[in-house]
Design a protein around this motif. Structure first.
Motif, PDB file in Angstrom:
ATOM      1  N   PRO A 419       0.924  -1.103   0.079  1.00 24.57           N
ATOM      2  CA  PRO A 419      -0.168  -0.067   0.110  1.00 24.57           C
ATOM      3  C   PRO A 419       0.980   1.407  -0.043  1.00 24.57           C
ATOM      4  CG  PRO A 419      -1.044  -1.602   1.585  1.00 24.57           C
ATOM      5  CD  PRO A 419       0.225  -2.013   0.935  1.00 24.57           C
ATOM      6  N   ASN A 420       0.516   1.948  -1.006  1.00 25.80           N
ATOM      7  CA  ASN A 420       1.252   3.407  -1.242  1.00 25.80           C
ATOM      8  C   ASN A 420       0.432   4.423  -1.678  1.00 25.80           C
ATOM      9  OD1 ASN A 420       2.176   3.622  -4.124  1.00 25.80           O
ATOM     10  ND2 ASN A 420       2.341   1.426  -3.363  1.00 25.80           N
ATOM     11  N   SER A 421       0.769   5.603  -1.467  1.00 27.54           N
ATOM     12  CA  SER A 421       0.096   6.863  -2.219  1.00 27.54           C
ATOM     13  C   SER A 421       0.138   7.017  -3.660  1.00 27.54           C
ATOM     14  CB  SER A 421       0.530   8.037  -1.348  1.00 27.54           C
ATOM     15  OG  SER A 421       1.946   8.311  -1.692  1.00 27.54           O
ATOM     16  N   ASN A 422       0.962   6.197  -4.108  1.00 29.48           N
ATOM     17  CA  ASN A 422       1.390   6.277  -5.447  1.00 29.48           C
ATOM     18  C   ASN A 422       0.542   5.317  -6.349  1.00 29.48           C
ATOM     19  OD1 ASN A 422       3.676   8.148  -5.689  1.00 29.48           O
ATOM     20  ND2 ASN A 422       4.659   6.674  -4.428  1.00 29.48           N
ATOM     21  N   ASN A 423      -0.267   4.415  -5.565  1.00 27.69           N
ATOM     22  CA  ASN A 423      -1.022   3.587  -6.318  1.00 27.69           C
ATOM     23  C   ASN A 423      -0.370   2.506  -7.327  1.00 27.69           C
ATOM     24  OD1 ASN A 423      -3.402   1.980  -6.366  1.00 27.69           O
ATOM     25  ND2 ASN A 423      -4.188   3.284  -8.274  1.00 27.69           N
ATOM     26  N   ILE A 424       1.101   2.257  -6.740  1.00 28.01           N
ATOM     27  CA  ILE A 424       1.871   1.306  -7.614  1.00 28.01           C
ATOM     28  C   ILE A 424       1.866   0.006  -6.975  1.00 28.01           C
ATOM     29  CG2 ILE A 424       4.262   1.066  -8.477  1.00 28.01           C
ATOM     30  CD1 ILE A 424       2.904   3.354  -9.707  1.00 28.01           C
ATOM     31  N   TYR A 425       1.765  -1.033  -7.656  1.00 25.98           N
ATOM     32  CA  TYR A 425       1.891  -2.323  -7.153  1.00 25.98           C
ATOM     33  C   TYR A 425       2.587  -3.287  -8.357  1.00 25.98           C
ATOM     34  CZ  TYR A 425      -2.586  -2.047  -9.337  1.00 25.98           C
ATOM     35  OH  TYR A 425      -3.719  -1.752 -10.228  1.00 25.98           O
ATOM     36  N   LEU A 426       2.821  -4.477  -8.140  1.00 23.52           N
ATOM     37  CA  LEU A 426       3.154  -5.613  -9.080  1.00 23.52           C
ATOM     38  C   LEU A 426       2.040  -6.229  -9.254  1.00 23.52           C
ATOM     39  CD1 LEU A 426       6.442  -6.903  -6.935  1.00 23.52           C
ATOM     40  CD2 LEU A 426       6.295  -4.887  -8.511  1.00 23.52           C
ATOM     41  N   HIS A 427       2.322  -6.810 -10.726  1.00 22.87           N
ATOM     42  CA  HIS A 427       1.100  -7.708 -11.106  1.00 22.87           C
ATOM     43  C   HIS A 427       1.353  -8.692 -12.259  1.00 22.87           C
ATOM     44  CE1 HIS A 427      -0.386  -5.075 -14.370  1.00 22.87           C
ATOM     45  NE2 HIS A 427      -0.019  -3.972 -13.742  1.00 22.87           N
ATOM     46  N   ASP A 428       0.535  -9.458 -12.649  1.00 22.18           N
ATOM     47  CA  ASP A 428       0.692 -10.174 -13.786  1.00 22.18           C
ATOM     48  C   ASP A 428      -0.086  -9.499 -14.921  1.00 22.18           C
ATOM     49  OD1 ASP A 428       0.788 -12.233 -15.711  1.00 22.18           O
ATOM     50  OD2 ASP A 428      -1.088 -13.315 -14.713  1.00 22.18           O
ATOM     51  N   THR A 429       0.201 -10.114 -16.155  1.00 17.49           N
ATOM     52  CA  THR A 429      -0.429  -9.185 -17.304  1.00 17.49           C
ATOM     53  C   THR A 429      -0.843 -10.407 -18.410  1.00 17.49           C
ATOM     54  OG1 THR A 429      -0.119  -7.527 -19.168  1.00 17.49           O
ATOM     55  CG2 THR A 429       1.624  -8.788 -18.379  1.00 17.49           C
ATOM     56  N   PRO A 430      -1.928 -10.174 -19.092  1.00 19.97           N
ATOM     57  CA  PRO A 430      -2.199 -10.870 -20.310  1.00 19.97           C
ATOM     58  C   PRO A 430      -1.139 -10.702 -21.680  1.00 19.97           C
ATOM     59  CG  PRO A 430      -4.024  -9.314 -20.036  1.00 19.97           C
ATOM     60  CD  PRO A 430      -2.975  -9.204 -18.886  1.00 19.97           C
ATOM     61  N   ALA A 431      -0.603  -9.718 -21.530  1.00 26.48           N
ATOM     62  CA  ALA A 431       0.236  -9.300 -22.571  1.00 26.48           C
ATOM     63  C   ALA A 431       1.606  -9.512 -22.568  1.00 26.48           C
ATOM     64  CB  ALA A 431       0.124  -7.529 -22.805  1.00 26.48           C
ATOM     65  N   LYS A 432       1.774 -10.879 -22.710  1.00 30.60           N
ATOM     66  CA  LYS A 432       2.905 -11.835 -22.333  1.00 30.60           C
ATOM     67  C   LYS A 432       3.940 -11.333 -23.301  1.00 30.60           C
ATOM     68  CE  LYS A 432       1.321 -14.161 -18.829  1.00 30.60           C
ATOM     69  NZ  LYS A 432       1.622 -13.690 -17.707  1.00 30.60           N
ATOM     70  N   SER A 433       3.713 -10.785 -24.608  1.00 36.25           N
ATOM     71  CA  SER A 433       4.637 -10.670 -25.688  1.00 36.25           C
ATOM     72  C   SER A 433       5.486  -9.359 -25.507  1.00 36.25           C
ATOM     73  CB  SER A 433       3.753 -10.455 -27.133  1.00 36.25           C
ATOM     74  OG  SER A 433       3.062  -9.185 -26.844  1.00 36.25           O
ATOM     75  N   LEU A 434       4.871  -8.611 -24.527  1.00 37.61           N
ATOM     76  CA  LEU A 434       5.947  -7.372 -24.248  1.00 37.61           C
ATOM     77  C   LEU A 434       7.100  -7.673 -23.424  1.00 37.61           C
ATOM     78  CD1 LEU A 434       3.044  -4.832 -22.932  1.00 37.61           C
ATOM     79  CD2 LEU A 434       4.247  -4.934 -25.464  1.00 37.61           C
ATOM     80  N   PHE A 435       7.268  -8.939 -22.820  1.00 34.79           N
ATOM     81  CA  PHE A 435       8.464  -9.244 -22.234  1.00 34.79           C
ATOM     82  C   PHE A 435       9.469  -9.713 -23.107  1.00 34.79           C
ATOM     83  CE2 PHE A 435       4.947 -10.039 -18.861  1.00 34.79           C
ATOM     84  CZ  PHE A 435       5.564  -9.258 -18.077  1.00 34.79           C
ATOM     85  N   GLU A 436       8.963  -9.884 -24.571  1.00 31.96           N
ATOM     86  CA  GLU A 436      10.160 -10.377 -25.280  1.00 31.96           C
ATOM     87  C   GLU A 436      10.974  -9.209 -25.816  1.00 31.96           C
ATOM     88  OE1 GLU A 436       8.195 -12.590 -28.414  1.00 31.96           O
ATOM     89  OE2 GLU A 436       7.300 -13.882 -26.961  1.00 31.96           O
ATOM     90  N   ARG A 437      10.585  -7.876 -25.645  1.00 33.54           N
ATOM     91  CA  ARG A 437      10.989  -6.631 -26.065  1.00 33.54           C
ATOM     92  C   ARG A 437      12.397  -6.401 -25.165  1.00 33.54           C
ATOM     93  NH1 ARG A 437       6.442  -2.813 -28.593  1.00 33.54           N
ATOM     94  NH2 ARG A 437       5.006  -4.565 -29.342  1.00 33.54           N
ATOM     95  N   ARG A 448       4.437  -4.724 -14.194  1.00 40.49           N
ATOM     96  CA  ARG A 448       4.178  -6.210 -14.742  1.00 40.49           C
ATOM     97  C   ARG A 448       5.240  -6.973 -14.568  1.00 40.49           C
ATOM     98  NH1 ARG A 448       1.410  -4.029 -20.118  1.00 40.49           N
ATOM     99  NH2 ARG A 448       0.325  -2.092 -19.242  1.00 40.49           N
ATOM    100  N   VAL A 449       5.073  -8.375 -13.773  1.00 42.60           N
ATOM    101  CA  VAL A 449       5.799  -9.347 -13.696  1.00 42.60           C
ATOM    102  C   VAL A 449       5.660 -10.558 -14.913  1.00 42.60           C
ATOM    103  CG1 VAL A 449       6.867 -10.951 -11.996  1.00 42.60           C
ATOM    104  CG2 VAL A 449       5.840  -8.729 -11.198  1.00 42.60           C
ATOM    105  N   ALA A 450       6.890 -10.815 -15.352  1.00 40.01           N
ATOM    106  CA  ALA A 450       6.726 -12.084 -16.406  1.00 40.01           C
ATOM    107  C   ALA A 450       6.420 -13.308 -15.637  1.00 40.01           C
ATOM    108  CB  ALA A 450       8.062 -12.060 -17.156  1.00 40.01           C
ATOM    109  N   LYS A 451       6.986 -13.577 -14.573  1.00 42.58           N
ATOM    110  CA  LYS A 451       6.851 -14.767 -14.019  1.00 42.58           C
ATOM    111  C   LYS A 451       5.929 -14.679 -12.483  1.00 42.58           C
ATOM    112  CE  LYS A 451      11.264 -15.802 -14.286  1.00 42.58           C
ATOM    113  NZ  LYS A 451      12.472 -16.497 -14.141  1.00 42.58           N
ATOM    114  N   PRO A 452       4.813 -14.161 -12.689  1.00 42.01           N
ATOM    115  CA  PRO A 452       3.838 -13.824 -11.427  1.00 42.01           C
ATOM    116  C   PRO A 452       3.678 -15.200 -10.616  1.00 42.01           C
ATOM    117  CG  PRO A 452       2.596 -13.848 -13.375  1.00 42.01           C
ATOM    118  CD  PRO A 452       3.745 -14.201 -13.806  1.00 42.01           C
ATOM    119  N   LYS A 453       3.399 -16.210 -11.062  1.00 40.17           N
ATOM    120  CA  LYS A 453       3.135 -17.457 -10.195  1.00 40.17           C
ATOM    121  C   LYS A 453       4.481 -17.784  -9.518  1.00 40.17           C
ATOM    122  CE  LYS A 453       2.190 -22.474 -10.718  1.00 40.17           C
ATOM    123  NZ  LYS A 453       1.917 -23.618 -11.372  1.00 40.17           N
ATOM    124  N   GLU A 454       5.549 -18.053 -10.182  1.00 40.92           N
ATOM    125  CA  GLU A 454       6.675 -18.251  -9.473  1.00 40.92           C
ATOM    126  C   GLU A 454       6.929 -17.243  -8.362  1.00 40.92           C
ATOM    127  OE1 GLU A 454       6.006 -18.291 -12.729  1.00 40.92           O
ATOM    128  OE2 GLU A 454       7.026 -19.783 -13.911  1.00 40.92           O
TER     129      GLU A 454
END
Length: 526
Positions: A419-437, A448-454
């Motif tokens: 919790p923070n005033s910046n409303n920043i957090y870590l999360h999964d994403t359905p846009a997996k292709s972006l991690f290849e860039r 956005r985290v590439a390996k959220p389950k891990e």
């Protein structure tokens, strides 16, 4: 400060030759005479300190700390004795003169006056009181520049919101004067990365002194070099990589062989690029960055290290995200236990440089959409299509718009909250292709985290009831479920464009938010 002898033994031997009446020579030996000389004591109180700063107002920011130090030392001089300057004073001056080794300029406000104090040939025109006070101010100047860096107001203006290290001058002074040394031999006063960068700075300064590296020349229509190709540019690449150690022997061969390809891949890996089996124009461009620019980058990141409290490295467990590297690390017991690529905020919605305490993991989360996105994206979409909300799996909830849990949710299947005033957090994403860039600055500010389950598995290792299978099931349940961590985990989101890794490799990353230039200007123009 060392204690010097209080007694000066003066031996006076006078041999007098005279002729007595009998014509015989007589020798008169006078007795040894002991003469006691009192230890030099110069009284320095609040009045003398105040008078000094009236004469030298550019140092007034140190006045309170200077007065505290003299009171603690008995309101007497610190740097002078019967013989003149104590040796520790010369050590301090030499360290000041070596500020370039710390990536800093020697720009003490009264530099010429200080030079006269320590120049044995020229005449020091200051009184003993002002001489001692001037050296004390030099000491505080050095400590401030090297161990603290630019002030907190400035770093805040640079959007650096990680907690600043607090420099306790009195504790620092105690250790300095007790040991009569200003060297940090144990390397514990600074964030450990500082010392690693300082060593690399020496190496790159030596490279610069020897002429740097030559630019690699290729034609305007250059496409790539691959295994077996032969060209003058290939020999230049080999020479370039030899200078910085990616190649151990420069054979000067103009043929692209496996040794060169391996060295280029290693270079790419440590410059934020995806290693490839060919040499591309962007790789040539990266190698052609002058050594002077690399030195500036190192200096900028040494300054950032000054702002970080080394105590944070002592945490048993913490998460660190380096924005320019697009990487997340979990550190446990001083070792890296987990690494994941990340996507960070784009230039218009930068990820904030700050810290927090991770407290919750939310499986199958709703996404409560920020008002800015509602205004910029949702409302225009609704104006064009009355079924926009349903198509995007959105719903109204207590005056807010939220996206339903599921694989298409913009937060993916899990999020990690600190919790923070910046409303920043870590999360999964359905846009997996972006991690290849290679450049992964695409988000609205969150990470956005590439390996959220891990990552969830890593953080829940201490709770045996949360097996990897249970975590996976919760992520795909389609129903939001909150888990409160048994112990909060510190999260540090930082910004480093130069970093020495644990294997001693120097890494450079693109200045994705263009933050280096303003800082180097601040450091070199002040």
């Amino acid at each position: 400060m060392k204690t010097f002898p209080k007694l000066l033994i003066v031996l006076i031997v006078i041999i007098t030759f005279s002729c007595n009446k009998s014509g015989k020579d007589t020798i008169i030996l006078k007795k040894l005479v002991k003469k006691e000389i009192a230890e030099l004591t110069i009284s320095i109180d609040s009045n003398t300190v105040s008078n000094f700063y009236q004469a030298y107002p550019k140092l007034v920011s140190y006045q309170a700390e200077v007065l505290k130090l003299y009171k603690k030392q008995g309101s007497k001089q610190l740097w002078l004795d019967n013989k003149g300057l104590v040796e520790f004073g010369n050590t301090l001056f030499n360290k000041y003169r070596g500020l370039a080794d710390e990536g800093l300029k020697a720009n003490f406000p009264y530099d010429s006056i200080v030079n006269q104090i320590f120049d044995r040939i020229s005449n020091n025109k200051l009184s003993q009181i002002d001489t001692d006070l001037m050296i004390t101010n030099l000491y505080f100047y050095y400590a401030s520049k090297v161990y603290h860096g630019v002030d907190e107001k400035t770093t805040t203006s640079l959007e650096w919101l990680l907690p600043r290290k607090k420099l306790n001058y009195q504790v620092f002074s105690d250790s300095i004067f007790h040991n009569s040394a200003i060297n940090d031999s144990k390397k514990n006063k600074m964030f450990s990365q500082y010392y690693k960068l300082r060593e690399v700075l020496k190496q790159y300064r030596e490279i610069e002194k020897n002429g740097g590296w030559k630019a690699i020349e290729v034609s305007d229509d250059f496409k790539n070099f691959k295994l077996g190709d032969s060209a003058v540019g290939i020999a230049q690449i080999r020479e370039r990589l030899f200078v910085t150690g990616e190649i151990k022997e420069n054979t000067k061969s103009a043929v692209c062989d496996t040794v060169l390809i391996s060295a280029v891949k290693n270079y790419e890996l440590h410059h934020g690029k995806t290693p490839k089996n060919i040499i591309l124009p962007e790789h040539i461009k990266e190698m052609n960055v002058p050594v002077s620019d690399r030195i500036k980058t190192i200096i900028v990141n040494m300054e950032r290290c000054r702002w970080i409290d080394p105590k944070l490295e002592k945490d048993k467990e913490f998460i660190e995200v380096n924005i320019p590297e697009f990487k997340l690390y979990v550190i446990r017991d001083g070792e890296i236990s987990f690494i994941s690529p990340v996507v960070v905020g784009k230039a218009m919605t930068k990820t904030v440089i700050f810290s927090g305490m991770m407290q919750f993991i939310v499986f199958s989360p709703y996404w409560v959409i920020p008002q800015s996105i509602i205004n910029q994206e949702i409302k225009p979409g609704m104006a064009k299509d009355k079924n926009y909300l349903a198509k995007k799996q959105l719903e109204w909830n207590n005056g807010q718009v939220r996206q339903l849990p599921g694989k298409n949710n913009s937060l993916g299947l899990v999020k990690f909250l600190f919790p923070n005033s910046n409303n920043i957090y870590l999360h999964d994403t359905p846009a997996k292709s972006l991690f290849e860039r290679e450049n992964r600055a695409f988000s609205h500010g969150c990470v956005r985290v590439a390996k959220p389950k891990e990552l969830a598995v890593e953080l829940l290792k201490g709770d045996p009831s949360w097996t990897p299978e249970r975590i996976d099931k919760a992520m795909h349940a389609g129903k939001e479920k909150w888990y409160t961590l048994k112990k909060k985990v510190p999260v540090y989101i930082g910004y480093f464009t130069a970093w020495v890794d644990r294997n001693g490799n120097m890494n450079f990353y693109d200045d994705v938010y263009q933050r280096d230039e303003s800082l180097i200007k601040l450091l070199t123009d002040e």
